[in-house]
Design a protein around this motif. Structure first.
Motif, PDB file in Angstrom:
ATOM      1  N   LYS A   5      -6.608  46.917  38.282  1.00 18.49           N
ATOM      2  CA  LYS A   5      -5.250  47.090  37.760  1.00 18.49           C
ATOM      3  C   LYS A   5      -4.699  48.381  38.345  1.00 18.49           C
ATOM      4  O   LYS A   5      -5.297  49.444  38.188  1.00 18.49           O
ATOM      5  N   GLY A   8       1.939  51.941  37.595  1.00 15.41           N
ATOM      6  CA  GLY A   8       3.284  52.002  38.162  1.00 15.41           C
ATOM      7  C   GLY A   8       3.848  53.403  38.131  1.00 15.41           C
ATOM      8  O   GLY A   8       5.062  53.590  38.133  1.00 15.41           O
ATOM      9  N   SER A   9       2.970  54.404  38.105  1.00 10.91           N
ATOM     10  CA  SER A   9       3.440  55.786  38.027  1.00 10.91           C
ATOM     11  C   SER A   9       3.668  56.372  39.409  1.00 10.91           C
ATOM     12  O   SER A   9       3.141  55.864  40.401  1.00 10.91           O
ATOM     13  N   SER A 191      -4.622  54.764  38.502  1.00 13.66           N
ATOM     14  CA  SER A 191      -3.345  55.394  38.159  1.00 13.66           C
ATOM     15  C   SER A 191      -3.135  56.650  39.005  1.00 13.66           C
ATOM     16  O   SER A 191      -3.749  56.786  40.067  1.00 13.66           O
ATOM     17  N   ASN A 192      -2.294  57.561  38.540  1.00 13.74           N
ATOM     18  CA  ASN A 192      -1.980  58.762  39.331  1.00 13.74           C
ATOM     19  C   ASN A 192      -2.664  60.014  38.788  1.00 13.74           C
ATOM     20  O   ASN A 192      -2.128  61.110  38.884  1.00 13.74           O
ATOM     21  N   LEU A 197      -8.644  63.033  31.477  1.00 12.60           N
ATOM     22  CA  LEU A 197      -8.814  64.490  31.518  1.00 12.60           C
ATOM     23  C   LEU A 197      -8.973  65.028  30.096  1.00 12.60           C
ATOM     24  O   LEU A 197      -8.231  64.643  29.191  1.00 12.60           O
ATOM     25  N   PHE A 200      -5.516  67.481  29.776  1.00  5.42           N
ATOM     26  CA  PHE A 200      -4.424  67.071  30.656  1.00  5.42           C
ATOM     27  C   PHE A 200      -3.380  68.187  30.690  1.00  5.42           C
ATOM     28  O   PHE A 200      -3.046  68.719  29.632  1.00  5.42           O
ATOM     29  N   PHE A 221      -8.368  62.702  23.451  1.00  4.06           N
ATOM     30  CA  PHE A 221      -8.004  63.444  24.670  1.00  4.06           C
ATOM     31  C   PHE A 221      -6.791  62.825  25.363  1.00  4.06           C
ATOM     32  O   PHE A 221      -6.169  63.451  26.212  1.00  4.06           O
ATOM     33  N   GLN A 223      -3.059  61.360  25.762  1.00  7.71           N
ATOM     34  CA  GLN A 223      -1.729  61.383  25.174  1.00  7.71           C
ATOM     35  C   GLN A 223      -0.956  60.145  25.641  1.00  7.71           C
ATOM     36  O   GLN A 223      -1.336  59.500  26.606  1.00  7.71           O
ATOM     37  N   ARG A 225       0.788  57.281  27.175  1.00  5.82           N
ATOM     38  CA  ARG A 225       0.374  55.985  27.736  1.00  5.82           C
ATOM     39  C   ARG A 225      -1.104  55.924  28.087  1.00  5.82           C
ATOM     40  O   ARG A 225      -1.671  54.846  28.251  1.00  5.82           O
ATOM     41  N   LYS A 229      -4.897  52.914  27.940  1.00  8.11           N
ATOM     42  CA  LYS A 229      -6.007  52.695  28.885  1.00  8.11           C
ATOM     43  C   LYS A 229      -7.341  52.836  28.160  1.00  8.11           C
ATOM     44  O   LYS A 229      -8.262  52.050  28.381  1.00  8.11           O
TER      45      LYS A 229
END
Ligand code: ADP
Length: 267
Positions: A5, A8-9, A191-192, A197, A200, A221, A223, A225, A229
């Motif tokens: 998957k 879209g970031s 993702s990006n 993390l 983050f 840990f 936030q 969106r 995941k």
């Protein structure tokens, strides 16, 4: 079977993802690609004068409020620009990809939630007219039909409600449902960010491993969106998927890197 998957970031390298997927596919790896499109949807929504509206539930989950107009913009971007962009890249690389949404053949099916509870200005409000839901059923027959005939499925939200209405569903959790239904050995959520993390956005605080029995305790840990995941990963491993990897799609060979254990491995 692996499920990849890609989000879209901003910053995601779709050329690198597609090149890596094409190479693996040609080596005989059975796989399904699922993608998002949130960054581009935000941009197009603004350009069309219907800016995105994000709502946060009382339990802290953020989602896109999807009225009918938003759903139509969402479809233009996810099923149109993003899906066909990925299919075209794969076709140019010699892979016979077929792009479908969850609505097509009811690949992703679930319950339509018309109203959402949202915290706004410190108060809980009920917002109606939402076209969202959660995937509860996967049409594995159609996916297997395509795979067995040599086509690489490229899937995207929306899903279909049981009544046949298009609903916006979270791509990470839809991918988890797909991975469970297809008994995948791995689910890669690219993702990006380098992975989950601990602090983050400090990329040196990467969590390398999460024990399968303890995924929910790592929700603290994540936030906004990222929470979806972590939730998707929990659903996948509890459903029998061998491992889930949160990987970085901003680099060369992002799929191989995640398969090799780079990122956060949930197992
Ligand atoms: P995509 O659309 O690529 O699937 P999302 O934007 O839904 O990705 O989720 C990834 C985003 O989650 C990151 O870009 C980051 O801004 C955010 N995030 C929040 N908390 C964390 C965390 N603890 N570790 C990594 N990313 C996080």
């Amino acid at each position: 079977m692996i499920i990849v998957k890609v989000g879209g970031s901003a910053g995601i390298d779709y050329d690198a993802v597609c090149a890596d997927i094409a190479a693996l596919w040609k080596e005989g790896q059975r796989l399904v690609l699922v993608h998002g499109g949130s960054g581009e949807t935000n941009r197009v929504s603004e350009a069309l004068g219907h800016p995105p509206r994000f709502v946060t539930s009382p339990s802290g989950y953020t989602s896109r409020f999807t009225d009918r107009e938003t759903l139509e913009i969402f479809e233009m971007v996810y099923c149109g620009k993003m899906n066909k962009g990925i299919v075209e890249r794969l076709q140019r690389l010699g892979v016979n990809a077929v792009g479908l949404s969850g609505l097509d053949g009811r690949i992703f099916e679930g319950r339509h939630k018309d109203s959402v509870r949202a915290v706004e200005n410190g108060k809980v409000k009920v917002l109606r007219g939402d076209h969202t839901g959660t995937v509860e059923k996967v049409n594995t027959g159609l996916i297997e039909l395509l795979l067995n005939a040599g086509y690489l499925p490229v899937l995207t939200p929306p899903a279909s409600s049981y009544e046949g209405v298009a609903i916006n569903v979270d791509g990470d959790r839809a991918s988890a449902a797909l991975a469970v239904a297809l008994r995948a050995e791995a689910l890669l959520l690219l993702s990006n960010v380098p992975g989950l993390l601990r602090a983050f956005p400090d990329e040196s605080s990467l969590i390398r491993e999460i024990p399968a029995g303890d995924v929910e305790s790592y929700l603290e840990f994540a936030q906004d969106r990222m929470k979806k995941k972590v939730l998707g990963a929990a659903e996948a491993v509890q459903g029998g998927v061998g491992r889930v990897v949160f990987g970085d799609a901003r680099q060369a060979q992002p799929v191989r890197a995640a398969l090799g254990g780079a990122g956060t491995v949930v197992a």
